[in-house]
Each structure stands twice: as C-alpha cells, then as structure tokens.
Design a protein around this motif. Structure first.
Motif, mmCIF file in Angstrom:
data_model
loop_
_atom_site.group_PDB
_atom_site.id
_atom_site.type_symbol
_atom_site.label_atom_id
_atom_site.label_comp_id
_atom_site.label_asym_id
_atom_site.label_seq_id
_atom_site.Cartn_x
_atom_site.Cartn_y
_atom_site.Cartn_z
ATOM 1 N N GLU A 10 0.834 -1.202 0.000
ATOM 2 C CA GLU A 10 0.000 0.000 0.000
ATOM 3 C C GLU A 10 0.867 1.249 0.000
ATOM 4 O O GLU A 10 0.637 2.181 -0.763
ATOM 5 C CB GLU A 10 -0.907 0.000 1.239
ATOM 6 N N ASN A 11 1.883 1.270 0.845
ATOM 7 C CA ASN A 11 2.760 2.437 0.931
ATOM 8 C C ASN A 11 3.537 2.641 -0.359
ATOM 9 O O ASN A 11 3.709 3.774 -0.813
ATOM 10 C CB ASN A 11 3.728 2.307 2.108
ATOM 11 N N ALA A 13 2.621 1.708 -3.393
ATOM 12 C CA ALA A 13 1.714 2.091 -4.466
ATOM 13 C C ALA A 13 1.313 3.556 -4.375
ATOM 14 O O ALA A 13 1.093 4.216 -5.388
ATOM 15 C CB ALA A 13 0.467 1.216 -4.444
ATOM 16 N N LEU A 14 1.230 4.093 -3.174
ATOM 17 C CA LEU A 14 0.751 5.455 -2.994
ATOM 18 C C LEU A 14 1.861 6.450 -2.702
ATOM 19 O O LEU A 14 1.616 7.628 -2.535
ATOM 20 C CB LEU A 14 -0.278 5.476 -1.858
ATOM 21 N N ASN A 53 -5.858 -0.153 -11.460
ATOM 22 C CA ASN A 53 -5.326 1.047 -10.816
ATOM 23 C C ASN A 53 -3.896 0.756 -10.353
ATOM 24 O O ASN A 53 -3.424 -0.372 -10.445
ATOM 25 C CB ASN A 53 -6.211 1.485 -9.641
ATOM 26 N N GLN A 54 -3.221 1.801 -9.864
ATOM 27 C CA GLN A 54 -1.806 1.638 -9.492
ATOM 28 C C GLN A 54 -1.629 0.688 -8.317
ATOM 29 O O GLN A 54 -0.629 -0.016 -8.240
ATOM 30 C CB GLN A 54 -1.153 2.976 -9.213
ATOM 31 N N ARG A 55 -2.594 0.644 -7.411
ATOM 32 C CA ARG A 55 -2.472 -0.279 -6.277
ATOM 33 C C ARG A 55 -2.504 -1.724 -6.769
ATOM 34 O O ARG A 55 -1.680 -2.543 -6.363
ATOM 35 C CB ARG A 55 -3.583 -0.025 -5.272
ATOM 36 N N GLU A 56 -3.453 -2.033 -7.627
ATOM 37 C CA GLU A 56 -3.548 -3.387 -8.164
ATOM 38 C C GLU A 56 -2.300 -3.729 -8.983
ATOM 39 O O GLU A 56 -1.779 -4.839 -8.889
ATOM 40 C CB GLU A 56 -4.807 -3.528 -9.013
ATOM 41 N N SER A 58 0.741 -2.516 -8.589
ATOM 42 C CA SER A 58 1.883 -2.750 -7.700
ATOM 43 C C SER A 58 1.780 -4.117 -7.034
ATOM 44 O O SER A 58 2.777 -4.826 -6.905
ATOM 45 C CB SER A 58 2.023 -1.635 -6.661
ATOM 46 N N GLN A 59 0.582 -4.528 -6.641
ATOM 47 C CA GLN A 59 0.418 -5.845 -6.028
ATOM 48 C C GLN A 59 0.760 -6.956 -7.009
ATOM 49 O O GLN A 59 1.479 -7.896 -6.661
ATOM 50 C CB GLN A 59 -1.011 -6.008 -5.515
#
Length: 94
Positions: A10-11, A13-14, A53-56, A58-59
């Motif tokens: 999370e960190n 990605a954001l 999205n960017q979170r997905e 990055s995961q």
C-alpha cells in the motif's frame, strides 16, 4: 499475504517519488526497467496490463517480480506512469 506485506505494498503504491533524474523519458531508471521486464513476457505483460489502478498493478508486480528483483528498486518505481504506459499500449493495439 501478511498484513505487513499488504501495508508495504500500500505504501509503495501510494508513495510519492523522490526527485530523480529522468531516464529515457521515464521518471527514473527503475520505472523504465520495470516496464522493460513487464513487456518481455506476453503472459506477464497481459496480467499486469489488466490492472485497474496503481495499487492493483503494484500488487501484481510484486507477486511476479518480488520487491528487489532484476535490478529494480521497487520503492522507486512510478506505478502511475507504468500503468499509464501499459494502458496506452492497450489503446494503440486497437
């Protein structure tokens, strides 16, 4: 996935990206290199390109490559730029 790993993802990605020199038109070398590795394998490429999205992204990226694989410092990757490039590839293919 452990809670600590999820928080780290999370960190990352954001996170905002430190001032870094651009590299070949990309935010930095790590973002450029990440795109190169993403596009080397068609299966991985489509798996990552399907991120919403960017979170997905990055995961998925960390599931495939880990945190510090292939000479990529993951905390420096601009996932927003990477996602934009992958989606732009999708638009050009139409």
């Amino acid at each position: 996935m452990t809670e600590q790993t999820a928080n780290t993802l999370e960190n990352l990605a954001l996170d905002t990206y430190p001032d870094m020199d651009e590299y070949n038109g990309w935010t930095n070398h790590d973002t450029w290199n990440a795109y190169n590795f993403c596009s080397e394998d068609e299966g991985i490429y489509h798996f990552l390109k399907d991120s919403l999205n960017q979170r997905e992204l990055s995961q998925r990226f960390f599931m495939v490559f880990g945190f510090n694989e292939r000479d990529i410092e993951a905390r420096n990757v601009n996932f927003t730029e990477l996602l934009t490039a992958l989606h732009a590839d999708n638009q050009q293919a139409r």
